[in-house]
Design a protein around this motif. Structure first.
Motif, PDB file in Angstrom:
ATOM      1  N   ILE A 221       2.958  42.652  41.371  1.00 28.67           N
ATOM      2  CA  ILE A 221       2.677  43.038  39.986  1.00 28.67           C
ATOM      3  C   ILE A 221       1.840  41.942  39.349  1.00 28.67           C
ATOM      4  CG2 ILE A 221       3.664  43.660  37.759  1.00 28.67           C
ATOM      5  CD1 ILE A 221       4.318  45.615  40.057  1.00 28.67           C
ATOM      6  N   LEU A 224       1.145  39.970  34.207  1.00 32.74           N
ATOM      7  CA  LEU A 224       2.136  40.134  33.148  1.00 32.74           C
ATOM      8  C   LEU A 224       1.938  39.037  32.092  1.00 32.74           C
ATOM      9  CD1 LEU A 224       5.464  40.878  35.072  1.00 32.74           C
ATOM     10  CD2 LEU A 224       3.926  42.506  33.973  1.00 32.74           C
ATOM     11  N   ALA A 230       7.714  43.014  31.874  1.00 32.43           N
ATOM     12  CA  ALA A 230       8.570  43.065  33.071  1.00 32.43           C
ATOM     13  C   ALA A 230       9.673  44.100  32.884  1.00 32.43           C
ATOM     14  CB  ALA A 230       9.159  41.683  33.342  1.00 32.43           C
ATOM     15  N   TRP A 233       8.372  47.521  33.673  1.00 31.36           N
ATOM     16  CA  TRP A 233       8.338  47.776  35.118  1.00 31.36           C
ATOM     17  C   TRP A 233       9.745  48.044  35.653  1.00 31.36           C
ATOM     18  CZ3 TRP A 233       4.814  49.430  38.181  1.00 31.36           C
ATOM     19  CH2 TRP A 233       3.463  49.109  37.988  1.00 31.36           C
ATOM     20  N   CYS A 253       9.629  43.715  44.249  1.00 34.29           N
ATOM     21  CA  CYS A 253       8.344  43.273  43.727  1.00 34.29           C
ATOM     22  C   CYS A 253       8.254  41.761  43.688  1.00 34.29           C
ATOM     23  CB  CYS A 253       8.089  43.844  42.327  1.00 34.29           C
ATOM     24  SG  CYS A 253       9.086  43.103  41.028  1.00 34.29           S
ATOM     25  N   CYS A 255       6.064  39.096  41.243  1.00 35.74           N
ATOM     26  CA  CYS A 255       5.226  39.044  40.050  1.00 35.74           C
ATOM     27  C   CYS A 255       4.344  37.811  40.094  1.00 35.74           C
ATOM     28  CB  CYS A 255       6.073  39.014  38.782  1.00 35.74           C
ATOM     29  SG  CYS A 255       6.896  40.577  38.438  1.00 35.74           S
ATOM     30  N   ILE A 277      13.211  42.085  41.814  1.00 30.65           N
ATOM     31  CA  ILE A 277      12.237  41.020  42.072  1.00 30.65           C
ATOM     32  C   ILE A 277      12.724  40.090  43.174  1.00 30.65           C
ATOM     33  CG2 ILE A 277      13.102  39.341  40.372  1.00 30.65           C
ATOM     34  CD1 ILE A 277      10.069  38.965  39.583  1.00 30.65           C
TER      35      ILE A 277
END
Length: 543
Positions: A221, A224, A230, A233, A253, A255, A277
């Protein structure tokens, strides 16, 4: 309203609002199946309006910075930063990410990257892809084939054949940033977010096959700017997991922390996405661009030549160390940045390249990063050797390095001015890099080797934003010349001629260098800094 609340009639109405307005391209039937369109429709219905509000909030925040405020840690989220919590966990095939390679979703690139001596390939729909409609659609087809293991490519000119080896790297897809639209698909008459397009299509077509072979739907991702983005998402991931009866946290994910505001909210970003995450990444080139953009009205924060802004500079060193400390405290991996160098053809030149790469990667490994990025397979062995040495036998990462003994990293360190010269040579180099990259991008190529570096949109952004800032703040070059709009225009004409000589008259004539020069002049001499060159570039790309 969530998908679970919708009646069949409402679902049909929602899909009816989705309209593909792009011309028919090869692979479209394979990608835009009824199921894929249903998922994309529901995501747009639920999350497009909220995303627009988040983008408006970016603008409001930037106006405060323009008026003199500086980014800082948020007082109202102190409890999150001081709390005792960790992310849900890291899947087995993402525990070891010591070297990752990145590149666009081009068929040959995908095969070479997955076959390289790396742990992960980040297949990129963002900064290294010029998002023509054909490339967006074909990129999804290519990844579907890669996930199923039957991707191949034959060069028609040379006859060389490319196919996947037995044990390829783990695949992660990077979706477009939240600010980018996909104008070839509309929902309720509006272009949809490119991020939702990339995410929904890759997830829908590949999640089952990925899970069946012990991997999963993994995403990068980008860009951001706050924990609220966040959170957006996290809502998207949660809804999709529920819709497909998947366990919470199935979607994973990483980031990128590549904007200056986001570095002050790393704990909060991890917290909002804690089910999904697994890592944060130092997107250093975009981060430098964001430093310029965020602090563009602050005359004491003007950067020198791009080549002098290296990771040992105080504000970048603080950024790297804080990311490692924050991630490891929360049980997440801390990924290092990009080595943009490409191997040189002569032995002496290549030795210099590898020396620079070693120095960069050793710094990251010493700081405690769990892995790093390379742009070319020829650098993989060098990066792998360094991280093997620092991670050691029997370990997959450096999560054990907590940096607890470090003094707290303060906002002042993350915002520290950067010393160095602004030179005429550096300014001219910026112009040539931006010219050549923009020309390639609006011609449909987003990943371009220029002067020994694999350039993507981020480095072109630094090049043009630096000059914009020098003009606005009436900076002098080291030779005493005042940087003005006229000086830039004069140099642009001269460097356009130099680029013509470099690429050759035929390539120049058949290329889009004049259009690139016009766009570069417009965004560099504008009174307000254009947020992203890819926004006006996308209009040119799709006209």
């Amino acid at each position: 309203m969530t998908q679970a609340d919708m009646t069949n009639e409402q679902k049909a109405q929602t899909q009816g609002q989705l309209n593909i307005v792009g011309a028919h391209v090869e692979g479209q039937q394979q990608v835009f199946t009824e199921g894929a369109l249903n998922l994309l429709s529901v995501l747009c219905a639920n999350y497009m309006d909220e995303l627009e509000s988040l983008l408006e909030a970016r603008g409001e925040r930037q106006r405060k910075f323009d008026q003199g405020e500086l980014p800082d840690f948020l007082p109202h989220t102190r409890e999150v930063r001081e709390g005792n919590w960790q992310v849900r966990g890291i899947p087995a095939d993402l525990q070891d990410r010591r070297v990752e390679i990145t590149g666009p979703v081009d068929r040959k690139m995908i095969i070479n990257a997955l076959n390289a001596n790396v742990k992960v390939f980040m297949a990129d729909f963002e900064d290294s892809l010029s998002p023509t409609w054909e490339k967006v659609v074909q990129g999804q087809v290519n990844l579907m084939d890669a996930v199923r293991g039957d991707i191949s490519f034959t060069n028609e000119q040379t006859g060389k054949h490319y196919q996947l080896k037995e044990d390829p790297a783990v695949l992660i897809a990077r979706v477009r940033g939240l600010h980018l639209k996909e104008k070839h698909i509309e929902f309720a008459g509006k272009p949809i977010p490119g991020a939702l397009c990339d995410f929904a299509l890759y997830f829908y077509h590949n999640y089952h096959q990925l899970l069946a072979k012990g991997s999963g739907p993994y995403f990068y991702i980008p860009k951001l700017e706050s924990h609220l983005e966040a959170r957006w998402w996290a809502k998207v991931f949660r809804m999709v997991e529920e819709r497909f009866c998947l366990a919470p946290g199935t979607i994973k994910c990483t980031c990128l922390i590549e904007t200056l505001p986001a570095v002050f909210e790393m704990d909060e970003i991890l917290f909002e996405l804690k089910d999904n995450i697994v890592a944060l990444n130092c997107g250093r080139w975009d981060y430098i661009f964001s430093y310029i953009k965020t602090l563009k009205n602050h005359p004491d924060r003007i950067l020198p030549d791009r080549q002098q802004v290296t990771m040992d500079k105080p504000f970048l060193s603080a950024y790297s160390r804080l990311l490692v400390k924050t991630c490891h405290k929360r049980g997440a991996l801390a990924m290092g940045g990009m080595a943009a160098f490409i191997p040189a053809k002569d032995e002496a030149g290549n030795a210099q390249v590898l020396t620079k790469v070693r120095g960069d990667k050793e710094l990251e490994a010493r700081n405690g990063h769990d892995g790093t990025w390379v742009a070319h397979p020829g650098l993989a062995d060098t990066a792998m050797g360094i991280f093997n040495e620092y991670i050691g036998e029997g370990h997959a990462n450096q999560l054990h390095i907590t940096r607890d003994v470090d003094a707290p990293i303060l906002a002042a360190e993350l915002l520290a001015p950067c010393d160095g010269e602004r030179t005429e040579e550096g300014m001219r180099l910026n112009i040539r890099i931006a010219l050549r990259y923009i020309e390639a991008w609006i011609s449909g190529n987003g990943c371009v080797p220029i002067y020994g570096l694999m350039e993507d949109a981020a480095t072109a952004e630094i090049s043009r934003a630096s000059i914009w800032q020098w003009i606005q703040h009436e900076q002098y070059l080291s030779n005493g010349k005042l940087v003005t709009k006229q000086l830039f225009k004069d140099m642009l004409v001269q460097e356009l001629a130099n680029v013509k000589e470099e690429v050759g008259a035929e390539a120049f004539t058949h290329g889009k260098f004049t259009q690139a020069a016009v766009l570069l002049e417009q965004i560099t001499t504008a009174d307000e800094l254009v947020d992203f060159l890819t926004l006006p570039g996308y209009r040119m790309l799709t006209e």
